[in-house]
Design an enzyme around this catalytic site. Structure first.
Site, PDB file in Angstrom:
ATOM      1  N   ASP A  18      38.338  24.657  37.011  1.00 41.85           N
ATOM      2  CA  ASP A  18      39.451  25.550  36.646  1.00 41.85           C
ATOM      3  C   ASP A  18      39.041  27.019  36.783  1.00 41.85           C
ATOM      4  OD1 ASP A  18      41.967  26.189  35.801  1.00 41.85           O
ATOM      5  OD2 ASP A  18      41.624  25.725  33.694  1.00 41.85           O
ATOM      6  N   GLY A  19      40.050  27.857  37.005  1.00 40.88           N
ATOM      7  CA  GLY A  19      39.832  29.307  36.997  1.00 40.88           C
ATOM      8  C   GLY A  19      39.785  29.951  38.376  1.00 40.88           C
ATOM      9  N   ARG A  31      45.547  34.262  45.182  1.00 34.61           N
ATOM     10  CA  ARG A  31      45.023  33.084  44.488  1.00 34.61           C
ATOM     11  C   ARG A  31      44.302  32.130  45.432  1.00 34.61           C
ATOM     12  NH1 ARG A  31      46.813  31.609  39.576  1.00 34.61           N
ATOM     13  NH2 ARG A  31      46.711  29.440  40.201  1.00 34.61           N
ATOM     14  N   ASN A  66      50.322  19.886  39.440  1.00 31.98           N
ATOM     15  CA  ASN A  66      50.115  21.035  40.334  1.00 31.98           C
ATOM     16  C   ASN A  66      51.191  21.140  41.422  1.00 31.98           C
ATOM     17  OD1 ASN A  66      46.454  20.908  40.285  1.00 31.98           O
ATOM     18  ND2 ASN A  66      47.861  22.184  39.105  1.00 31.98           N
TER      19      ASN A  66
END
Ligand code: FPP
Length: 251
Positions: A18-19, A31, A66
């Site tokens: 994650d992240g 992103r 997602n």
């Protein structure tokens, strides 16, 4: 480098990577650049897990949830996955690593499925580490689909209701054949399971780090594994029972 005891490594390491998005946003980058950097961290972790002799590595690469991300990010992630699988298969062959996938493959684009099929077939005979990618994966979905398959088998007489044990149920899950994870790492400071391996994590040791996935280094991995090695896994027993079991004079 964090020292590690090779005899006390997890057999099965699972990771919630994650992240990526926050890593990119903190740097005023798109992103997807975070996901691209995240894919480099995946290469490093696969290499290190292989070198350490870890038998099973499972990575949460794309959740059932997602799909609700902006379509442009979903498309970019699918392209990145396909590229990674195609590019890395030769390395998986050299390192004797076998690919495995859990999740709803029917949701994935055809080109990603073709790349996965090719990689799974090519690496099927490898006997080293099993690298499982969780794609379009959700733990609740996996459990409900397993229950539906099991119900069909009971209805057809293949199985009786009395045969439904914990072990028998486990064989209906996508992870049938894999041992439960011993250790779960989640990066980026979030302290949640997020619908990952809900059944299989029952006795897994959990580890959370503030580091975002693209910044997760070899030493961060070793630090996490050292933390695992310092833990006492009791599986419902008392500490005294565990100490006695590990004492050769009491065995
Ligand atoms: C979570 O970060 C990460 C994902 C949803 C995707 C993970 C994908 C990779 C690491 C790269 C490709 C994978 C492989 C196996 C090659 P996030 O976007 O949720 O980050 P945020 O919480 O900061 O927004």
């Amino acid at each position: 480098m964090e020292p590690l005891d090779r005899d006390k490594l997890p057999t099965h390491l699972a990771i919630i990577m994650d992240g990526n998005g926050r890593w990119a946003q903190q740097r005023m980058l798109k992103r997807i650049v975070g996901h691209q950097r995240g894919a480099e961290t995946v290469k490093m972790v696969v290499e290190q897990a292989h070198l350490l002799g870890i038998k099973y590595l499972t990575l949460f690469a794309f959740s059932s949830e997602n799909w609700s991300r902006p379509p442009i990010e979903v498309r970019a992630l699918m392209t990145l996955l396909k590229k990674y699988i195609r590019q890395e298969t030769a390395r998986m062959m050299r390192k004797n690593i076998r690919y495995n996938v859990i999740g709803n493959r029917g949701d994935l684009p055809d080109d990603v499925n073709r790349a996965l099929d090719d990689a799974i077939v090519e690496t099927a005979g490898n006997t080293g580490m099993v690298l499982t990618l969780a794609l379009s994966y959700g733990g609740r979905q996996e459990i409900s689909q397993a229950a539906a398959r099991l119900a069909r088998d009971v209805a057809s007489g293949k199985l009786s209701a009395g045969d439904v044990t914990v072990d028998a149920f486990g064989t209906y899950l996508d992870t049938g054949g894999l041992p439960d994870p011993d250790f779960l790492i989640r990066t980026s400071g979030e302290m949640r399971i997020s619908n990952f391996l809900l059944w299989q994590l029952a006795y897994t040791e959990l580890y959370f780090t503030e580091i975002n996935w693209p910044d997760f280094t070899i030493n961060e991995l070793r630090k996490a594994l050292a933390d695992f090695q310092a833990r006492e896994r009791r599986f419902g027993r008392t500490s005294d029972q565990i100490i006695k079991r590990n004492d050769p004079l009491n065995a």
